[in-house]
Write a protein that holds these residues in place. Structure first.
Motif, PDB file in Angstrom:
ATOM      1  N   UNK A 221       0.793  -1.216   0.000  1.00 16.34           N
ATOM      2  CA  UNK A 221       0.000   0.000   0.000  1.00 16.34           C
ATOM      3  C   UNK A 221       0.827   1.268   0.000  1.00 16.34           C
ATOM      4  N   UNK A 222       0.379   2.255   0.777  1.00 23.66           N
ATOM      5  CA  UNK A 222       0.923   3.606   0.754  1.00 23.66           C
ATOM      6  C   UNK A 222       2.415   3.682   1.059  1.00 23.66           C
ATOM      7  N   UNK A 223       2.913   2.825   1.902  1.00 26.25           N
ATOM      8  CA  UNK A 223       4.313   2.903   2.328  1.00 26.25           C
ATOM      9  C   UNK A 223       5.265   2.123   1.424  1.00 26.25           C
ATOM     10  N   UNK A 224       4.814   1.749   0.237  1.00 21.88           N
ATOM     11  CA  UNK A 224       5.671   1.000  -0.689  1.00 21.88           C
ATOM     12  C   UNK A 224       6.917   1.801  -1.060  1.00 21.88           C
ATOM     13  N   UNK A 225       6.780   3.118  -1.169  1.00 19.76           N
ATOM     14  CA  UNK A 225       7.929   3.944  -1.525  1.00 19.76           C
ATOM     15  C   UNK A 225       8.981   3.935  -0.424  1.00 19.76           C
ATOM     16  N   UNK A 226       8.543   3.863   0.831  1.00 15.29           N
ATOM     17  CA  UNK A 226       9.489   3.763   1.942  1.00 15.29           C
ATOM     18  C   UNK A 226      10.281   2.468   1.817  1.00 15.29           C
ATOM     19  N   UNK A 227       9.589   1.383   1.527  1.00 10.16           N
ATOM     20  CA  UNK A 227      10.254   0.090   1.365  1.00 10.16           C
ATOM     21  C   UNK A 227      11.227   0.143   0.191  1.00 10.16           C
ATOM     22  N   UNK A 228      10.802   0.752  -0.908  1.00 12.29           N
ATOM     23  CA  UNK A 228      11.684   0.904  -2.061  1.00 12.29           C
ATOM     24  C   UNK A 228      12.934   1.696  -1.719  1.00 12.29           C
ATOM     25  N   UNK A 229      12.785   2.764  -0.958  1.00  6.98           N
ATOM     26  CA  UNK A 229      13.937   3.564  -0.530  1.00  6.98           C
ATOM     27  C   UNK A 229      14.872   2.786   0.361  1.00  6.98           C
ATOM     28  N   UNK A 230      14.303   2.003   1.263  1.00  8.25           N
ATOM     29  CA  UNK A 230      15.119   1.172   2.153  1.00  8.25           C
ATOM     30  C   UNK A 230      15.887   0.127   1.328  1.00  8.25           C
ATOM     31  N   UNK A 231      15.245  -0.422   0.303  1.00  6.34           N
ATOM     32  CA  UNK A 231      15.930  -1.386  -0.573  1.00  6.34           C
ATOM     33  C   UNK A 231      17.105  -0.707  -1.272  1.00  6.34           C
ATOM     34  N   UNK A 232      16.909   0.504  -1.784  1.00  8.88           N
ATOM     35  CA  UNK A 232      18.008   1.223  -2.430  1.00  8.88           C
ATOM     36  C   UNK A 232      19.173   1.425  -1.474  1.00  8.88           C
ATOM     37  N   UNK A 233      18.873   1.866  -0.255  1.00  7.48           N
ATOM     38  CA  UNK A 233      19.919   2.088   0.739  1.00  7.48           C
ATOM     39  C   UNK A 233      20.608   0.760   1.068  1.00  7.48           C
ATOM     40  N   UNK A 234      19.829  -0.308   1.187  1.00  4.65           N
ATOM     41  CA  UNK A 234      20.394  -1.627   1.475  1.00  4.65           C
ATOM     42  C   UNK A 234      21.319  -2.116   0.373  1.00  4.65           C
ATOM     43  N   UNK A 235      20.929  -1.896  -0.887  1.00  6.85           N
ATOM     44  CA  UNK A 235      21.794  -2.299  -2.000  1.00  6.85           C
ATOM     45  C   UNK A 235      23.101  -1.503  -1.953  1.00  6.85           C
ATOM     46  N   UNK A 236      23.002  -0.214  -1.677  1.00  4.71           N
ATOM     47  CA  UNK A 236      24.215   0.604  -1.561  1.00  4.71           C
ATOM     48  C   UNK A 236      25.112   0.134  -0.432  1.00  4.71           C
ATOM     49  N   UNK A 237      24.514  -0.183   0.711  1.00  5.95           N
ATOM     50  CA  UNK A 237      25.297  -0.688   1.847  1.00  5.95           C
ATOM     51  C   UNK A 237      25.932  -2.031   1.509  1.00  5.95           C
ATOM     52  N   UNK A 238      25.217  -2.878   0.783  1.00  8.74           N
ATOM     53  CA  UNK A 238      25.767  -4.186   0.389  1.00  8.74           C
ATOM     54  C   UNK A 238      26.962  -4.013  -0.541  1.00  8.74           C
ATOM     55  N   UNK A 239      26.902  -3.034  -1.431  1.00  3.58           N
ATOM     56  CA  UNK A 239      28.024  -2.765  -2.340  1.00  3.58           C
ATOM     57  C   UNK A 239      29.258  -2.381  -1.530  1.00  3.58           C
ATOM     58  N   UNK A 240      29.092  -1.488  -0.560  1.00  2.00           N
ATOM     59  CA  UNK A 240      30.227  -1.066   0.272  1.00  2.00           C
ATOM     60  C   UNK A 240      30.731  -2.247   1.110  1.00  2.00           C
ATOM     61  N   UNK A 241      29.810  -3.002   1.703  1.00  2.00           N
ATOM     62  CA  UNK A 241      30.207  -4.149   2.528  1.00  2.00           C
ATOM     63  C   UNK A 241      30.994  -5.168   1.728  1.00  2.00           C
ATOM     64  N   UNK A 242      30.506  -5.507   0.538  1.00  2.00           N
ATOM     65  CA  UNK A 242      31.212  -6.482  -0.309  1.00  2.00           C
ATOM     66  C   UNK A 242      32.620  -5.985  -0.649  1.00  2.00           C
ATOM     67  N   UNK A 243      32.740  -4.699  -0.921  1.00  2.00           N
ATOM     68  CA  UNK A 243      34.063  -4.174  -1.264  1.00  2.00           C
ATOM     69  C   UNK A 243      34.997  -4.185  -0.059  1.00  2.00           C
ATOM     70  N   UNK A 244      34.498  -3.771   1.087  1.00  2.00           N
ATOM     71  CA  UNK A 244      35.337  -3.697   2.276  1.00  2.00           C
ATOM     72  C   UNK A 244      35.691  -5.074   2.836  1.00  2.00           C
ATOM     73  N   UNK A 245      34.815  -6.046   2.628  1.00  2.00           N
ATOM     74  CA  UNK A 245      35.095  -7.371   3.172  1.00  2.00           C
ATOM     75  C   UNK A 245      35.882  -8.256   2.203  1.00  2.00           C
ATOM     76  N   UNK A 246      36.105  -7.763   0.984  1.00  2.00           N
ATOM     77  CA  UNK A 246      36.846  -8.573  -0.015  1.00  2.00           C
ATOM     78  C   UNK A 246      38.333  -8.597   0.276  1.00  2.00           C
TER      79      UNK A 246
END
Length: 188
Positions: free
Chosen positions: A163-188
């Motif tokens: 419902x209405x908060x789908x955009x919040x979830x989408x934003x959290x997914x974007x932030x999570x993908x960005x954090x995963x990119x940094x984590x993968x690089x730093x942990x490599x």
């Protein structure tokens, strides 16, 4: 590089775009298949161009891309994600929302670029091995096109359930993908 390796590389490069597309689809108001195809095309073209650019940059710039690419991707995804979260919590107004602007070409292109920084770095790495870069780029672009198109349509289903908060979830997914990119690089 054999065709199976190219296909696996293509799908690996498209996974972050797929996750972002699910969030985008959830934030859109009942996206049509044509909108999903458009988003897939934008992401796919960008994802196909970036490994070629990385390949052209080659050895000379690889240390800069390796050192900063993940931070650039994280920064772009964080800003886009925070913007989506902020929009999700804004009170609704009676004014009509311009969906075309909210999910327009520029927004999709910036999002696509932010998820393709890793493909740029892969292109730099491919400059040092004997690969047909045009074929590899085409496979990466086609895989991303398919994954983003499917992601938008999957997001449509999730958006209707959330419902209405789908955009919040989408934003959290974007932030999570960005954090995963940094984590993968730093942990490599």
């Amino acid at each position: 590089m054999n065709p199976i390796s190219m296909l696996l590389l293509g799908f690996a490069m498209s996974t972050d775009a797929f996750a972002v597309a699910i969030g985008k689809g959830a934030a859109m108001v009942r996206p049509r298949f044509s909108q999903a195809l458009r988003a897939g095309l934008i992401f796919g073209v960008i994802e196909a161009i970036t490994p070629v650019l990385g390949w052209l940059l080659g050895k000379g710039a690889s240390r800069y891309i390796d050192a900063w690419g993940h931070w650039i991707a994280f920064g772009l995804l964080l800003l886009l994600g925070l913007h989506m979260v902020w929009n999700g919590f804004k009170p609704e107004t009676d004014e009509p929302v311009d969906e075309a602007k909210k999910h327009g070409f520029a927004t999709l292109a910036i999002t696509g670029l932010s998820t393709s920084i890793d493909a740029l770095a892969v292109g730099v790495g491919l400059a040092f091995v004997d690969v047909p870069i045009a074929a590899v780029a085409l496979v990466i672009g086609l895989c991303t096109f398919v994954m983003v198109t499917l992601g938008i349509m999957l997001g449509r289903v999730l958006g209707a359930m959330v419902g209405k908060r789908a955009e919040v979830i989408g934003g959290i997914i974007l932030i999570g993908v960005g954090a995963a990119i940094v984590y993968e690089h730093l942990s490599a």
